[in-house]
Design a protein around this motif. Structure first.
Motif, mmCIF file in Angstrom:
data_model
loop_
_atom_site.group_PDB
_atom_site.id
_atom_site.type_symbol
_atom_site.label_atom_id
_atom_site.label_comp_id
_atom_site.label_asym_id
_atom_site.label_seq_id
_atom_site.Cartn_x
_atom_site.Cartn_y
_atom_site.Cartn_z
ATOM 1 N N ASN A 113 -10.742 2.714 2.657
ATOM 2 C CA ASN A 113 -11.031 2.641 4.107
ATOM 3 C C ASN A 113 -10.644 1.508 4.662
ATOM 4 O OD1 ASN A 113 -13.392 1.340 3.520
ATOM 5 N ND2 ASN A 113 -14.662 3.201 3.552
ATOM 6 N N ASN A 114 -10.627 1.349 6.120
ATOM 7 C CA ASN A 114 -10.537 0.172 6.683
ATOM 8 C C ASN A 114 -11.652 -0.633 6.637
ATOM 9 O OD1 ASN A 114 -8.112 1.165 7.504
ATOM 10 N ND2 ASN A 114 -8.359 1.121 9.657
ATOM 11 N N TRP A 115 -11.560 -2.059 7.059
ATOM 12 C CA TRP A 115 -12.491 -2.624 7.291
ATOM 13 C C TRP A 115 -13.286 -2.162 8.260
ATOM 14 C CZ3 TRP A 115 -13.669 -7.019 4.320
ATOM 15 C CH2 TRP A 115 -12.847 -7.766 3.346
ATOM 16 N N HIS A 116 -14.757 -2.136 8.025
ATOM 17 C CA HIS A 116 -15.665 -1.671 9.044
ATOM 18 C C HIS A 116 -17.006 -2.382 9.042
ATOM 19 C CE1 HIS A 116 -16.239 0.875 5.657
ATOM 20 N NE2 HIS A 116 -17.312 1.260 6.040
ATOM 21 N N LYS A 117 -17.859 -2.004 10.173
ATOM 22 C CA LYS A 117 -19.391 -2.459 10.048
ATOM 23 C C LYS A 117 -20.195 -1.412 10.436
ATOM 24 C CE LYS A 117 -18.213 -7.143 12.090
ATOM 25 N NZ LYS A 117 -18.495 -7.873 13.150
ATOM 26 N N HIS A 118 -21.303 -1.105 10.028
ATOM 27 C CA HIS A 118 -22.441 -0.353 10.216
ATOM 28 C C HIS A 118 -23.606 -1.129 10.924
ATOM 29 C CE1 HIS A 118 -20.422 2.928 7.981
ATOM 30 N NE2 HIS A 118 -20.257 2.119 7.104
ATOM 31 N N PRO A 119 -23.716 -0.857 12.062
ATOM 32 C CA PRO A 119 -24.729 -1.391 13.063
ATOM 33 C C PRO A 119 -26.393 -1.347 12.035
ATOM 34 C CG PRO A 119 -23.650 -0.258 14.667
ATOM 35 C CD PRO A 119 -23.126 0.120 13.210
ATOM 36 N N GLY A 120 -26.315 -0.248 11.519
ATOM 37 C CA GLY A 120 -27.836 -0.221 10.848
ATOM 38 C C GLY A 120 -27.921 -0.349 9.348
ATOM 39 N N GLY A 121 -26.583 -0.628 8.803
ATOM 40 C CA GLY A 121 -26.494 -0.811 7.226
ATOM 41 C C GLY A 121 -25.972 0.524 6.684
ATOM 42 N N GLN A 122 -25.608 0.593 5.329
ATOM 43 C CA GLN A 122 -25.214 1.745 4.779
ATOM 44 C C GLN A 122 -25.571 1.444 3.292
ATOM 45 O OE1 GLN A 122 -20.646 2.004 4.117
ATOM 46 N NE2 GLN A 122 -21.093 4.205 4.518
#
Length: 145
Positions: free
Chosen positions: A57-66
């Motif tokens: 996958n592309n670089w990404h962020k999860h605001p609540g974590g993963q």
């Protein structure tokens, strides 16, 4: 390393592979199956994600974590500014809220993991730039060194 597609038998793949992902946020062929939908009761979306060899996958962020629970194969996980980690069946990866990262299969192995979205009320995933082929292909060379 197993270069073949995972099969639905034995201990090679536990959950259904799901539908092929057809968006710009993945390189290579990847499938996703929703195991638990986001709802007002459990509020904890859970997905089975399966990557063919070389898919990521592309670089990404999860605001609540993963949280990732690796259920089969072998792959990579990397946080921005940190070295890449090799992940394999049985590994648990806890990704802090807002941390830029990517994950996917190794070049010579498929990868399957359960992706748990933590604190989904904090917002949707933020997708960013792809992990370039040049960078990704260099990982195998570094891994073999």
């Amino acid at each position: 390393m197993d270069k073949t597609e995972p099969k639905n038998s034995g201990n090679r793949i536990i959950f259904p592979k799901g539908e092929k992902i057809t968006n710009h946020c993945f390189i290579g062929t990847t499938w996703v199956e929703t195991l638990v939908s986001k709802d007002s009761i459990f509020n904890c979306p859970i997905y089975n994600v399966t990557f063919e060899p070389g898919a990521r996958n592309n670089w990404h962020k999860h605001p609540g974590g993963q949280i990732l629970l690796v259920t089969g194969g072998r792959g990579y996980y990397q946080e921005e500014g940190r070295p890449v980690q090799i992940i394999k069946e049985g590994d648990v990866v806890k990704i802090q809220p807002g941390v830029k990262h990517w994950h996917g299969a190794a070049q010579n192995s498929w990868l399957s993991h359960i992706a748990i979205t933590a604190n989904p009320q904090k917002g949707e995933v933020e997708w960013m730039e792809p992990v370039s082929d040049e960078y990704y292909l260099r990982l195998k060379i570094e891994e073999e060194a």
